[in-house]
Scaffold this motif. Structure first.
Motif, PDB file in Angstrom:
ATOM      1  N   PRO A  61       0.841  -1.202   0.000  1.00 16.17           N
ATOM      2  CA  PRO A  61       0.000   0.000   0.000  1.00 16.17           C
ATOM      3  C   PRO A  61       0.877   1.253   0.000  1.00 16.17           C
ATOM      4  O   PRO A  61       1.886   1.307   0.702  1.00 16.17           O
ATOM      5  N   ILE A  62       0.510   2.235  -0.822  1.00 12.75           N
ATOM      6  CA  ILE A  62       1.260   3.488  -0.899  1.00 12.75           C
ATOM      7  C   ILE A  62       0.276   4.648  -0.757  1.00 12.75           C
ATOM      8  O   ILE A  62      -0.719   4.713  -1.484  1.00 12.75           O
ATOM      9  N   GLU A  63       0.563   5.546   0.173  1.00 11.79           N
ATOM     10  CA  GLU A  63      -0.275   6.721   0.389  1.00 11.79           C
ATOM     11  C   GLU A  63       0.420   7.943  -0.203  1.00 11.79           C
ATOM     12  O   GLU A  63       1.579   8.209   0.092  1.00 11.79           O
ATOM     13  N   THR A  64      -0.287   8.666  -1.065  1.00  8.03           N
ATOM     14  CA  THR A  64       0.237   9.881  -1.690  1.00  8.03           C
ATOM     15  C   THR A  64      -0.702  11.033  -1.382  1.00  8.03           C
ATOM     16  O   THR A  64      -1.750  10.851  -0.747  1.00  8.03           O
ATOM     17  N   ASP A  65      -0.362  12.222  -1.855  1.00  8.76           N
ATOM     18  CA  ASP A  65      -1.251  13.374  -1.694  1.00  8.76           C
ATOM     19  C   ASP A  65      -2.557  13.177  -2.461  1.00  8.76           C
ATOM     20  O   ASP A  65      -3.574  13.758  -2.125  1.00  8.76           O
ATOM     21  N   GLY A  67      -4.074  10.058  -3.051  1.00  7.13           N
ATOM     22  CA  GLY A  67      -4.886   8.988  -2.499  1.00  7.13           C
ATOM     23  C   GLY A  67      -4.036   7.827  -2.019  1.00  7.13           C
ATOM     24  O   GLY A  67      -2.815   7.912  -2.000  1.00  7.13           O
ATOM     25  N   ILE A  68      -4.714   6.747  -1.651  1.00 10.78           N
ATOM     26  CA  ILE A  68      -4.032   5.536  -1.202  1.00 10.78           C
ATOM     27  C   ILE A  68      -4.171   4.492  -2.311  1.00 10.78           C
ATOM     28  O   ILE A  68      -5.259   4.248  -2.813  1.00 10.78           O
ATOM     29  N   PHE A  69      -3.049   3.899  -2.679  1.00 14.22           N
ATOM     30  CA  PHE A  69      -3.015   2.908  -3.745  1.00 14.22           C
ATOM     31  C   PHE A  69      -2.487   1.597  -3.180  1.00 14.22           C
ATOM     32  O   PHE A  69      -1.584   1.587  -2.353  1.00 14.22           O
ATOM     33  N   VAL A  70      -3.050   0.486  -3.620  1.00 14.17           N
ATOM     34  CA  VAL A  70      -2.604  -0.835  -3.187  1.00 14.17           C
ATOM     35  C   VAL A  70      -2.026  -1.542  -4.416  1.00 14.17           C
ATOM     36  O   VAL A  70      -2.726  -1.759  -5.399  1.00 14.17           O
ATOM     37  N   ILE A  71      -0.738  -1.864  -4.336  1.00 11.99           N
ATOM     38  CA  ILE A  71      -0.055  -2.488  -5.462  1.00 11.99           C
ATOM     39  C   ILE A  71       0.018  -3.997  -5.222  1.00 11.99           C
ATOM     40  O   ILE A  71       0.670  -4.449  -4.288  1.00 11.99           O
ATOM     41  N   PRO A  72      -0.649  -4.783  -6.069  1.00 15.59           N
ATOM     42  CA  PRO A  72      -0.546  -6.239  -5.942  1.00 15.59           C
ATOM     43  C   PRO A  72       0.789  -6.728  -6.505  1.00 15.59           C
ATOM     44  O   PRO A  72       1.503  -5.974  -7.173  1.00 15.59           O
ATOM     45  N   PRO A  73       1.138  -7.979  -6.255  1.00 15.14           N
ATOM     46  CA  PRO A  73       2.399  -8.510  -6.776  1.00 15.14           C
ATOM     47  C   PRO A  73       2.510  -8.340  -8.298  1.00 15.14           C
ATOM     48  O   PRO A  73       1.531  -8.466  -9.021  1.00 15.14           O
TER      49      PRO A  73
END
Length: 77
Positions: A61-65, A67-73
């Motif tokens: 999971p990556i939080e930016t200005d 939004g929050i993004f979830v990166i799968p494998p």
């Protein structure tokens, strides 16, 4: 666990080398890699360059200005 990337990479000299390189070539791709233990959290930080994050194994999971993004494998942001 919260990790400061400046502390984490300080001993390798990568920050200085990268800063020198980006001043000389501001649009060049600068590849680096890191392996993090499960549940590692990295404190909010900025770069004078863009960043591509890729997860080989596990969800990231990556939080930016924006939004929050979830990166799968095997995906990137």
């Amino acid at each position: 666990m919260t990790v400061s990337l400046s502390i984490q990479t300080k001993s390798s000299g990568i920050n200085k080398a990268r800063a020198d390189f980006t001043q000389a070539y501001p649009r060049t791709v600068l590849p680096t890699s890191a392996e993090f233990k499960p549940m590692t959290q990295i404190v909010s930080h900025t770069h004078p360059w863009s960043q591509l994050s890729y997860s080989c194994i596990g969800v990231m999971p990556i939080e930016t200005d924006v939004g929050i993004f979830v990166i799968p494998p095997e995906q990137a942001l």
